[in-house]
Design a protein around this motif. Structure first.
Motif, PDB file in Angstrom:
ATOM      1  N   GLU A 186       0.855  -1.182   0.000  1.00  0.00           N
ATOM      2  CA  GLU A 186       0.000   0.000   0.000  1.00  0.00           C
ATOM      3  C   GLU A 186       0.891   1.231   0.000  1.00  0.00           C
ATOM      4  O   GLU A 186       2.002   1.210   0.518  1.00  0.00           O
ATOM      5  CB  GLU A 186      -0.852   0.036   1.274  1.00  0.00           C
ATOM      6  CG  GLU A 186      -1.983  -0.932   1.307  1.00  0.00           C
ATOM      7  CD  GLU A 186      -2.803  -0.739   2.579  1.00  0.00           C
ATOM      8  OE1 GLU A 186      -3.127   0.406   2.926  1.00  0.00           O
ATOM      9  OE2 GLU A 186      -3.090  -1.762   3.211  1.00  0.00           O
TER      10      GLU A 186
ATOM     11  N   ARG B 189       5.080  -3.567   8.220  1.00  0.00           N
ATOM     12  CA  ARG B 189       4.360  -4.846   8.404  1.00  0.00           C
ATOM     13  C   ARG B 189       2.910  -4.717   7.968  1.00  0.00           C
ATOM     14  O   ARG B 189       2.337  -5.636   7.394  1.00  0.00           O
ATOM     15  CB  ARG B 189       4.430  -5.294   9.857  1.00  0.00           C
ATOM     16  CG  ARG B 189       5.593  -6.212  10.140  1.00  0.00           C
ATOM     17  CD  ARG B 189       5.423  -6.958  11.442  1.00  0.00           C
ATOM     18  NE  ARG B 189       5.364  -6.079  12.590  1.00  0.00           N
ATOM     19  CZ  ARG B 189       6.421  -5.571  13.212  1.00  0.00           C
ATOM     20  NH1 ARG B 189       7.627  -5.870  12.801  1.00  0.00           N
ATOM     21  NH2 ARG B 189       6.280  -4.787  14.238  1.00  0.00           N
ATOM     22  N   GLU B 190       2.333  -3.546   8.236  1.00  0.00           N
ATOM     23  CA  GLU B 190       0.935  -3.312   7.883  1.00  0.00           C
ATOM     24  C   GLU B 190       0.756  -3.046   6.387  1.00  0.00           C
ATOM     25  O   GLU B 190      -0.159  -3.567   5.760  1.00  0.00           O
ATOM     26  CB  GLU B 190       0.405  -2.126   8.679  1.00  0.00           C
ATOM     27  CG  GLU B 190      -1.041  -1.774   8.371  1.00  0.00           C
ATOM     28  CD  GLU B 190      -1.486  -0.533   9.128  1.00  0.00           C
ATOM     29  OE1 GLU B 190      -2.125   0.330   8.493  1.00  0.00           O
ATOM     30  OE2 GLU B 190      -1.181  -0.424  10.333  1.00  0.00           O
ATOM     31  N   LYS B 191       1.625  -2.240   5.814  1.00  0.00           N
ATOM     32  CA  LYS B 191       1.407  -1.771   4.446  1.00  0.00           C
ATOM     33  C   LYS B 191       2.266  -2.437   3.382  1.00  0.00           C
ATOM     34  O   LYS B 191       1.886  -2.434   2.213  1.00  0.00           O
ATOM     35  CB  LYS B 191       1.616  -0.256   4.384  1.00  0.00           C
ATOM     36  CG  LYS B 191       0.557   0.497   5.170  1.00  0.00           C
ATOM     37  CD  LYS B 191       0.417   1.883   4.662  1.00  0.00           C
ATOM     38  CE  LYS B 191      -0.819   2.538   5.216  1.00  0.00           C
ATOM     39  NZ  LYS B 191      -0.972   3.887   4.711  1.00  0.00           N
TER      40      LYS B 191
ATOM     41  N   ARG C 269       8.388   1.937  15.079  1.00  0.00           N
ATOM     42  CA  ARG C 269       7.153   2.354  14.387  1.00  0.00           C
ATOM     43  C   ARG C 269       7.278   2.141  12.884  1.00  0.00           C
ATOM     44  O   ARG C 269       6.317   1.738  12.224  1.00  0.00           O
ATOM     45  CB  ARG C 269       6.852   3.821  14.711  1.00  0.00           C
ATOM     46  CG  ARG C 269       5.630   4.360  14.026  1.00  0.00           C
ATOM     47  CD  ARG C 269       4.338   3.712  14.533  1.00  0.00           C
ATOM     48  NE  ARG C 269       3.215   4.222  13.752  1.00  0.00           N
ATOM     49  CZ  ARG C 269       2.357   3.461  13.087  1.00  0.00           C
ATOM     50  NH1 ARG C 269       2.467   2.142  13.129  1.00  0.00           N
ATOM     51  NH2 ARG C 269       1.399   4.003  12.379  1.00  0.00           N
TER      52      ARG C 269
ATOM     53  N   GLU D 152       3.949   8.647   7.342  1.00  0.00           N
ATOM     54  CA  GLU D 152       4.591   7.336   7.449  1.00  0.00           C
ATOM     55  C   GLU D 152       5.976   7.340   6.805  1.00  0.00           C
ATOM     56  O   GLU D 152       6.930   6.784   7.364  1.00  0.00           O
ATOM     57  CB  GLU D 152       3.705   6.262   6.814  1.00  0.00           C
ATOM     58  CG  GLU D 152       2.445   5.999   7.614  1.00  0.00           C
ATOM     59  CD  GLU D 152       1.393   5.200   6.874  1.00  0.00           C
ATOM     60  OE1 GLU D 152       0.561   4.567   7.545  1.00  0.00           O
ATOM     61  OE2 GLU D 152       1.381   5.212   5.618  1.00  0.00           O
TER      62      GLU D 152
ATOM     63  N   GLU E 176       6.492  -1.374  12.160  1.00  0.00           N
ATOM     64  CA  GLU E 176       5.042  -1.599  12.282  1.00  0.00           C
ATOM     65  C   GLU E 176       4.320  -1.126  11.024  1.00  0.00           C
ATOM     66  O   GLU E 176       3.429  -1.815  10.515  1.00  0.00           O
ATOM     67  CB  GLU E 176       4.489  -0.843  13.497  1.00  0.00           C
ATOM     68  CG  GLU E 176       4.926  -1.395  14.825  1.00  0.00           C
ATOM     69  CD  GLU E 176       4.513  -0.484  15.985  1.00  0.00           C
ATOM     70  OE1 GLU E 176       3.778   0.515  15.775  1.00  0.00           O
ATOM     71  OE2 GLU E 176       4.950  -0.760  17.113  1.00  0.00           O
ATOM     72  N   ILE E 177       4.690   0.045  10.543  1.00  0.00           N
ATOM     73  CA  ILE E 177       4.081   0.596   9.325  1.00  0.00           C
ATOM     74  C   ILE E 177       4.315  -0.346   8.154  1.00  0.00           C
ATOM     75  O   ILE E 177       3.386  -0.674   7.402  1.00  0.00           O
ATOM     76  CB  ILE E 177       4.649   2.000   9.017  1.00  0.00           C
ATOM     77  CG1 ILE E 177       4.175   3.006  10.067  1.00  0.00           C
ATOM     78  CG2 ILE E 177       4.280   2.452   7.607  1.00  0.00           C
ATOM     79  CD1 ILE E 177       4.951   4.325  10.061  1.00  0.00           C
TER      80      ILE E 177
ATOM     81  N   PRO F 268       4.624  -5.704   3.908  1.00  0.00           N
ATOM     82  CA  PRO F 268       5.359  -6.709   4.688  1.00  0.00           C
ATOM     83  C   PRO F 268       6.645  -7.202   4.026  1.00  0.00           C
ATOM     84  O   PRO F 268       7.618  -7.515   4.715  1.00  0.00           O
ATOM     85  CB  PRO F 268       4.354  -7.850   4.850  1.00  0.00           C
ATOM     86  CG  PRO F 268       3.019  -7.248   4.608  1.00  0.00           C
ATOM     87  CD  PRO F 268       3.233  -6.080   3.689  1.00  0.00           C
TER      88      PRO F 268
END
Length: 135
Positions: free
Chosen positions: A3, A88-90, A82, A9, A85-86, A92
């Motif tokens: 994404e 991993r979410e958008k 962070r 971000e 985390e970003i 990986p």
């Protein structure tokens, strides 16, 4: 499929990566070292690809505190976590790439001038820990 990252971000990824380089560079400061270290860091950061490269090469530079190492670390180390985390979410598939680029840049900066000083090794250890805790 990755994404698209928001500007905020991308700035978080930049804060972590550029901040890590800044921490290592400041661990063993020197006038001549600054030039060598900057060149070494830019080489490592431009080795990035995909979402990580886009985040590190677009938009404004992060504003980092300059008063003390502890203050800088209080911004940079959480930003590294962070950033993962970003990703991993958008995106990986880019988590390992980000971790690798940050650690490579930190290592290149440390080795750029007379090898890795104990202070630089300690900072790289804290960076590595911040990246490991976020997994």
């Amino acid at each position: 499929m990755a994404e698209r990252l928001t500007a905020e971000e991308r700035l978080t990824l930049k804060t972590g990566a550029f901040g890590a380089v800044f921490l290592v560079s400041n661990a063993d400061p020197g006038v001549v070292a600054v030039f060598r270290e900057s060149f070494a860091a830019s080489g490592a950061l431009t080795d990035a690809s995909g979402v990580v490269k886009e985040a590190l090469t677009t938009g404004p530079l992060p504003r980092l505190p300059r008063d003390s190492t502890l203050e800088i670390e209080s911004v940079v180390l959480p930003a590294l976590g962070r950033a993962l985390e970003i990703l991993r979410e958008k995106s990986p598939a880019d988590v390992a790439a980000y971790r690798d680029v940050v650690l490579a840049a930190a290592d290149r900066v440390a080795r750029a001038h007379r090898g890795v000083a104990p202070e630089e090794a300690a900072v790289i250890g804290r960076i590595r820990d911040a990246l490991a805790e976020a997994t």
